[in-house]
Design an enzyme around this catalytic site. Structure first.
Site, PDB file in Angstrom:
ATOM      1  N   LYS A 154       0.864  -1.182   0.000  1.00  0.00           N
ATOM      2  CA  LYS A 154       0.000   0.000   0.000  1.00  0.00           C
ATOM      3  C   LYS A 154       0.902   1.234   0.000  1.00  0.00           C
ATOM      4  CE  LYS A 154      -3.554  -2.156   2.961  1.00  0.00           C
ATOM      5  NZ  LYS A 154      -4.376  -2.007   4.207  1.00  0.00           N
ATOM      6  N   ASP A 164       0.401 -11.198   1.161  1.00  0.00           N
ATOM      7  CA  ASP A 164      -1.000 -10.943   0.826  1.00  0.00           C
ATOM      8  C   ASP A 164      -1.141 -10.287  -0.548  1.00  0.00           C
ATOM      9  OD1 ASP A 164      -0.166 -10.758   3.519  1.00  0.00           O
ATOM     10  OD2 ASP A 164      -2.041  -9.852   4.161  1.00  0.00           O
TER      11      ASP A 164
END
Length: 642
Positions: A154, A164
């Site tokens: 992110k 992830d």
């Protein structure tokens, strides 16, 4: 209730009733859990404790799970749910409500799979789904990267790659690259996996750390390696699912495809090593199963079952790993699946697992144990449905090792691809998801264990080598193709020998105005069949009953379907060794013939294309989905080729 009490209460109530497990007419577990999910979220998908729905990776995960259940059942309720959910977010101009590109959050890309699915189908406003997918792809253009080229998880997590993120971004990225014919995207996808393998794999255990900080600035990061401290099961589960899913779209001859398969093969024995011998599942912190406070966790375990069984089905893994998948799945049913008030519940999913942020998550063993367990958490429910689909598919192995090819030589109509603008073949192709494609029927063959292929050249012994079932559909007329390839006497000779040697040939004509019948009949007559210049079941508008074909009980091919929708079909004249299979009064609709070691089936319409198989158009009283499955099963059983 304390954390530990919650855990044991969940495990205590998790076992399925004997009746539920043994009832002979019980629906598949994947469908039961999908229906349970819809009952919890009938109108919109609310994540965790949120009060409103927003664009989210758990949403994308569930839509992928529902798509697979739809493919396995032909029940349009699941498709309707997917479309309804997307339509709450996707506006006519392709903008997405609640989505912010400038967040540069890989989690926001997962739902892109559903956008690509609808964007390639015959649905109203398909363009808006394509435009929305392009918005997500645009995010990747500006996604911040490490110096080595890896996507930051992110924007708010600078210089960091997490396991992830591979599931969140790469299957969508690869599918988009395939759909929009952007081959450079596959190179970038391969790079992301290579960086994760390099920077997160522990050489001693083979397990993979949750995250990596290239800058080594984070408190949780090892100052030498940049790695976080522990092996979190769901983090590795996301990565495992990403591996087997991204391969669905990777070109067969891409130079890095084999490396991705080797990654699958590297990971599988590691997972089996850390699988609990008694429970069959996996611990939250994977290498410390016996440590006080650690426990068997549902979501990561579901992901590993999915990874192992899909890896076996796709041929990436040795069949021996199916036993580990079965042990894991049995453990999921025993520990985490419960029956409550006539529906299912899914226990034992850890709510979250992260690194950094506020309050700060230091990646320690103790940190992972502080995150609470949740009942019916979608990060567990979605992978459990996907794992269930794989286990259910594993029971249907009639097609294992066999190849089903569709002709793209005699039928070679062209159109402009809606995504790329480039010419493409369509009508009865495996890749075509619009109404006239065979995508849905192809998925049934693939779920039966077979491989699907396309042959775009004239038939020769070399072209048919390794093909067990060959399907010729609706040969082109000059009206459809300026320079069509008509069936020639040499083609008849090739097919006759191939069938006699054990091949299974399917001949699908069409109404006489839309199919090159005369030359096609030279092939059909070689096997005692002939398409007649008549058109039956001429359906007006939505008068579907005009297209009904009743299949009598005891039919040798269609063992579950009792009624089918076949419109505007050419009936058959049957002679010599051919035999009527399905009739309408005096007319033969479907016929078969045994020729040497092989089999031929002929029908006067391409009636198993998406429009009439995927459950979205014709009334449920027509069982085309079941008929397609019956026929696929029978065709694979006929193959006598060695």
């Amino acid at each position: 209730m304390s954390f530990r009490s919650f855990l044991f209460a969940g495990l205590f109530t998790a076992s399925l009733s004997t009746q539920a497990q043994t009832a002979p007419a019980a629906r598949p577990m994947s469908q039961r859990m999908a229906d349970a999910f819809i009952s919890w979220h009938p109108d919109s998908i609310l994540i965790g404790n949120r009060k409103t729905a927003r664009w989210d990776y758990e949403q994308g995960l569930m839509l992928k799970a529902l798509e697979r259940v739809w493919q396995r059942t032909g029940d349009a309720r699941y498709f309707t749910y997917i479309q309804k959910d997307l339509d709450q977010f996707v506006r006519p101009d392709g903008s997405i409500r609640t989505y912010k590109l400038e967040d540069y959050n890989l989690d926001n890309l997962t739902t892109g799979h559903a956008l690509l699915t609808l964007g390639q189908m015959s649905v109203p406003q398909a363009e808006k789904y394509r435009l929305a997918a392009q918005q997500l792809r645009k995010q990747l253009e500006g996604q911040p990267r490490t110096k080595a080229g890896g996507f930051w998880h992110k924007k708010v997590y600078p210089n960091q790659m997490w396991l992830d993120g591979l599931y969140m971004a790469e299957p969508f990225y690869a599918e988009y690259s395939q759909a929009f014919n952007q081959p450079a995207g596959f190179d970038d996808v391969a790079k992301q996996f290579a960086l994760i393998e390099k920077n997160l794999t522990d050489p001693k255990t083979g397990l993979m750390y949750h995250g990596y900080d290239e800058s080594r600035e984070q408190q949780w990061a090892n100052k030498t390696t940049g790695q976080s401290a522990n092996f979190w099961d769901r983090g590795l589960g996301w990565y495992a699912m990403a591996l087997v899913d991204v391969l669905d779209y990777f070109p067969q001859h891409h130079p890095q495809r084999q490396q991705l398969i080797q990654n699958v093969q590297r990971l599988a024995p590691v997972l089996v090593k850390y699988q609990d011998a008694t429970a069959g599942t996996w611990a939250l912190v994977m290498d410390q199963a016996a440590r006080k406070g650690n426990y068997q966790e549902a979501s990561g375990s579901s992901m590993f079952v999915y990874f192992l069984q899909k890896g076996v089905r796709m041929g990436y893994l040795d069949k021996k790993y199916a036993a580990a998948a079965r042990r894991g799945y049995d453990g999921l049913l025993k520990q985490f699946v419960a029956e409550e008030n006539g529906t299912l519940a899914f226990n034992g999913t850890v709510s979250v697992g992260g690194l950094g942020g506020k309050p700060y998550r230091d990646g320690s063993f103790e940190y992972y144990l502080t995150e609470p367990l949740r009942k019916n958490d979608l990060k567990g429910v979605g992978p459990f449905i996907l794992a269930s689909v794989e286990m259910e598919t594993a029971a249907s192995t009639v097609g294992t090792g066999k190849t089903v090819a569709v002709d793209n030589y005699f039928n070679h109509e062209l159109r402009k691809n809606a995504l790329t603008g480039q010419p493409e073949t369509w009508h009865y192709t495996w890749d075509d998801r619009t109404h006239g494609g065979f995508y849905f029927w192809g998925q049934q063959f693939r779920d039966l264990g077979a491989k699907t292929a396309t042959i775009s050249t004239a038939p020769t012994a070399a072209a048919l080598k390794g093909v067990d079932v060959f399907i010729i559909v609706d040969p082109d007329t000059r009206k459809e193709t300026p320079q069509p390839n008509f069936v020639q006497p040499a083609d008849v000779q090739v097919f006759t020998k191939w069938v006699k040697d054990g091949g299974t040939l399917v001949l699908m004509a069409n109404d006489t105005s839309n199919c090159e019948i005369p030359r096609f009949n030279t092939l059909a007559r070689a096997f005692g069949m002939e398409f007649l210049p008549l058109n039956l079941n001429m359906v007006k508008g939505s008068e579907f009953e005009q297209g009904r074909v009743t299949i009598p009980a005891g039919n040798a091919v269609f063992k579950t379907a009792k009624s089918a929708y076949i419109k505007e079909l050419a009936p058959l004249k049957v002679q010599a060794s051919a035999t009527p299979l399905v009739k309408m009064g005096e007319h033969t609709v479907i016929a078969t013939a045994k020729v040497g070691k092989g089999t031929v089936l002929a029908v006067g319409d391409p009636w198993l294309y998406n429009e009439y198989v995927d459950g979205r158009k014709i009334p449920a009283s027509f069982e085309n989905y079941n008929a397609a499955h019956d026929l696929a099963t029978w065709l694979l059983q006929q193959s006598g080729r060695k």
